[in-house]
Motif scaffolding. Structure first.
Motif, PDB file in Angstrom:
ATOM      1  N   THR A 184       0.825  -1.200   0.000  1.00 38.28           N
ATOM      2  CA  THR A 184       0.000   0.000   0.000  1.00 38.28           C
ATOM      3  C   THR A 184       0.867   1.261   0.000  1.00 38.28           C
ATOM      4  N   PHE A 185       0.279   2.356  -0.431  1.00 38.65           N
ATOM      5  CA  PHE A 185       0.909   3.669  -0.305  1.00 38.65           C
ATOM      6  C   PHE A 185      -0.198   4.710  -0.198  1.00 38.65           C
ATOM      7  N   TRP A 186       0.118   5.788   0.525  1.00 33.18           N
ATOM      8  CA  TRP A 186      -0.826   6.887   0.648  1.00 33.18           C
ATOM      9  C   TRP A 186      -0.636   7.817  -0.540  1.00 33.18           C
ATOM     10  N   ASN A 187      -1.709   8.006  -1.285  1.00 34.93           N
ATOM     11  CA  ASN A 187      -1.679   8.755  -2.520  1.00 34.93           C
ATOM     12  C   ASN A 187      -2.359  10.109  -2.330  1.00 34.93           C
ATOM     13  N   ALA A 188      -1.589  11.189  -2.513  1.00 33.14           N
ATOM     14  CA  ALA A 188      -2.179  12.527  -2.555  1.00 33.14           C
ATOM     15  C   ALA A 188      -2.584  12.783  -4.002  1.00 33.14           C
ATOM     16  N   LEU A 189      -3.854  12.648  -4.276  1.00 31.38           N
ATOM     17  CA  LEU A 189      -4.370  12.746  -5.641  1.00 31.38           C
ATOM     18  C   LEU A 189      -4.934  14.138  -5.895  1.00 31.38           C
ATOM     19  N   HIS A 190      -4.448  14.757  -6.956  1.00 30.92           N
ATOM     20  CA  HIS A 190      -4.980  16.044  -7.423  1.00 30.92           C
ATOM     21  C   HIS A 190      -5.706  15.768  -8.732  1.00 30.92           C
ATOM     22  N   LEU A 191      -7.013  15.943  -8.722  1.00 31.41           N
ATOM     23  CA  LEU A 191      -7.852  15.606  -9.882  1.00 31.41           C
ATOM     24  C   LEU A 191      -8.553  16.863 -10.375  1.00 31.41           C
ATOM     25  N   GLY A 192      -8.566  17.053 -11.702  1.00 26.13           N
ATOM     26  CA  GLY A 192      -9.261  18.211 -12.259  1.00 26.13           C
ATOM     27  C   GLY A 192      -9.547  18.043 -13.734  1.00 26.13           C
ATOM     28  N   PRO A 193     -10.481  18.825 -14.273  1.00 26.53           N
ATOM     29  CA  PRO A 193     -10.863  18.731 -15.686  1.00 26.53           C
ATOM     30  C   PRO A 193      -9.901  19.510 -16.592  1.00 26.53           C
ATOM     31  N   ILE A 194      -9.792  19.065 -17.844  1.00 31.15           N
ATOM     32  CA  ILE A 194      -9.036  19.773 -18.881  1.00 31.15           C
ATOM     33  C   ILE A 194     -10.001  20.093 -20.020  1.00 31.15           C
ATOM     34  N   TYR A 195     -10.015  21.361 -20.449  1.00 30.64           N
ATOM     35  CA  TYR A 195     -10.913  21.805 -21.504  1.00 30.64           C
ATOM     36  C   TYR A 195     -10.110  22.244 -22.719  1.00 30.64           C
ATOM     37  N   ASN A 196     -10.760  22.176 -23.900  1.00 28.03           N
ATOM     38  CA  ASN A 196     -10.136  22.731 -25.095  1.00 28.03           C
ATOM     39  C   ASN A 196     -10.560  24.193 -25.250  1.00 28.03           C
ATOM     40  N   ASP A 197     -10.147  24.831 -26.367  1.00 31.26           N
ATOM     41  CA  ASP A 197     -10.418  26.251 -26.542  1.00 31.26           C
ATOM     42  C   ASP A 197     -11.895  26.571 -26.702  1.00 31.26           C
ATOM     43  N   ARG A 198     -12.694  25.575 -27.032  1.00 29.64           N
ATOM     44  CA  ARG A 198     -14.136  25.806 -27.147  1.00 29.64           C
ATOM     45  C   ARG A 198     -14.849  25.587 -25.816  1.00 29.64           C
ATOM     46  N   GLY A 199     -14.054  25.308 -24.765  1.00 32.88           N
ATOM     47  CA  GLY A 199     -14.644  25.095 -23.459  1.00 32.88           C
ATOM     48  C   GLY A 199     -15.223  23.711 -23.279  1.00 32.88           C
ATOM     49  N   GLU A 200     -14.830  22.782 -24.150  1.00 35.43           N
ATOM     50  CA  GLU A 200     -15.343  21.417 -24.064  1.00 35.43           C
ATOM     51  C   GLU A 200     -14.408  20.559 -23.217  1.00 35.43           C
ATOM     52  N   LEU A 201     -14.990  19.740 -22.404  1.00 35.09           N
ATOM     53  CA  LEU A 201     -14.213  18.847 -21.549  1.00 35.09           C
ATOM     54  C   LEU A 201     -13.569  17.758 -22.406  1.00 35.09           C
ATOM     55  N   VAL A 202     -12.245  17.617 -22.322  1.00 37.34           N
ATOM     56  CA  VAL A 202     -11.563  16.598 -23.108  1.00 37.34           C
ATOM     57  C   VAL A 202     -10.895  15.527 -22.238  1.00 37.34           C
ATOM     58  N   TYR A 203     -10.476  15.877 -21.041  1.00 42.14           N
ATOM     59  CA  TYR A 203      -9.838  14.909 -20.156  1.00 42.14           C
ATOM     60  C   TYR A 203     -10.127  15.238 -18.695  1.00 42.14           C
TER      61      TYR A 203
END
Length: 345
Positions: free
Chosen positions: A112-131
């Motif tokens: 096991t390991f303790w994971n500090a996870l930073h999660l967030g959305p990525i958008y393209n120039d049209r404001g669409e969610l891509v990742y």
């Protein structure tokens, strides 16, 4: 986060296909060189699969690229993973929000390991969610240090509680013995010394997880009962921490000096003052304290030097390899005390 426009379809495992031209090259280089474990998930595919995991991610988890791509990140969870941060992750994904959590993850080999996870959305120039972008950081050592610190604080609090009880028990025994033998005044004098020791520890012991106590706080705690109007005492000194043995010696010495000042010295007169200064000397291997009285009556120095308090101070310092000098100046008593801070016992 926002990148250049991207085509609708891409090849799994080559996330830079969603970024055109130079952006794709820069993306690949950045992901390859960074030591931060990074993964990207596709929010448009069923079950939010991983479509990119850099080398640091694979080294952290022990899985190969083929074993990671196409799977939801939950495969890193295990029987001891807390569901609370998982719920926060799920909510952040639903709201296309950013979240930072710490959760217990499992490597391929089962460790096991303790994971500090930073999660967030990525958008393209049209404001669409891509990742959805995820960065992982192994904070197992940090968590262990926090646990050790918390344990040390709990032990210090328990020690503080027991020492306070010990001082109270000793004080009670002295009082009972004094009444039974008809020596109440002697018992009161002994108890005053016990209480001085208790004050030296009481205000700072709760934070003494390192095995030492801040000397300035201890000095003020010992002497504060003698300065109720806050006009008869002036302090000046370092904020260094001292081992318990040094605190014990200093506490008793200052109590004797304060008792003497009350009976015969500066505090026996209206307007008398005492200046207390302390500093580290001899390459920090010793604590030097000066006690300077002003405004007291002229006293019989010979009588005081033969007193019980003087004898106690001299023997304490002799046993602790310290020293004391007394000067009977026109302005009042001037005392210099030196106590070793290392191996003072």
């Amino acid at each position: 986060m926002r990148f250049d426009d991207a085509p609708d379809r891409f090849k799994a495992g080559n996330a830079s296909d969603r970024f055109s031209g130079a952006s794709g090259v820069l993306f690949e280089q950045a992901m390859a060189q960074t030591r931060m474990a990074i993964s990207l998930c596709d929010p448009h595919a069923e079950d939010l699969p991983i479509v990119f995991a850099n080398r640091a991610f694979r080294q952290l988890t022990g899985y190969s690229e083929d074993e990671v791509l196409g799977r939801n990140c939950r495969f890193l969870q295990g029987p001891k993973t807390d569901p609370e941060p998982i719920s926060r992750i799920r909510k952040a994904i639903e709201n296309e929000d950013v979240v930072v959590v710490e959760l217990l993850n499992y490597r391929k080999n089962g460790t096991t390991f303790w994971n500090a996870l930073h999660l967030g959305p990525i958008y393209n120039d049209r404001g669409e969610l891509v990742y959805f972008f995820g960065s992982q950081w192994d904070v197992s050592d940090v968590r262990a240090a926090r646990a050790e610190e918390q344990h040390a604080k709990e032990m210090a609090r328990e020690l503080s509680h027991r020492m306070k009880n010990m001082f109270a028990v000793i004080s009670g025994i002295v009082n009972v013995t004094g009444r039974m033998r008809g020596i109440q005044s002697e018992a009161a004098e002994i108890n005053s010394r016990i209480q001085a020791l208790g004050r030296a520890y009481e205000t700072t012991l709760d934070n003494a997880s390192s095995g030492s106590i801040e000397i300035g706080e201890a000095i003020r705690a010992v002497l504060s009962p003698y300065d109720r109007d806050e006009e008869r005492l002036k302090f000046d000194g370092t904020s260094a921490s001292m081992p318990f043995t040094t605190i014990s010696i200093v506490g008793l010495i200052l109590h004797e000096l304060a008792a003497n000042a009350t009976k015969h010295g500066a505090w026996a007169s209206e307007g008398g003052r005492v200046l207390v200064n302390w500093s580290l000397v001899d390459d920090d291997s010793a604590l030097a304290i000066t006690w300077e009285e002003h405004g007291g009556p002229k006293v019989d120095s010979a009588a005081i030097e033969k007193g019980t308090g003087t004898t106690i101070v001299d023997r304490l310092l002799s046993g602790g390899r310290g020293s004391i000098t007394r000067e009977w100046r026109d302005t009042g008593l001037f005392v210099t005390v030196k106590v070793p801070t290392r191996n003072a016992a």
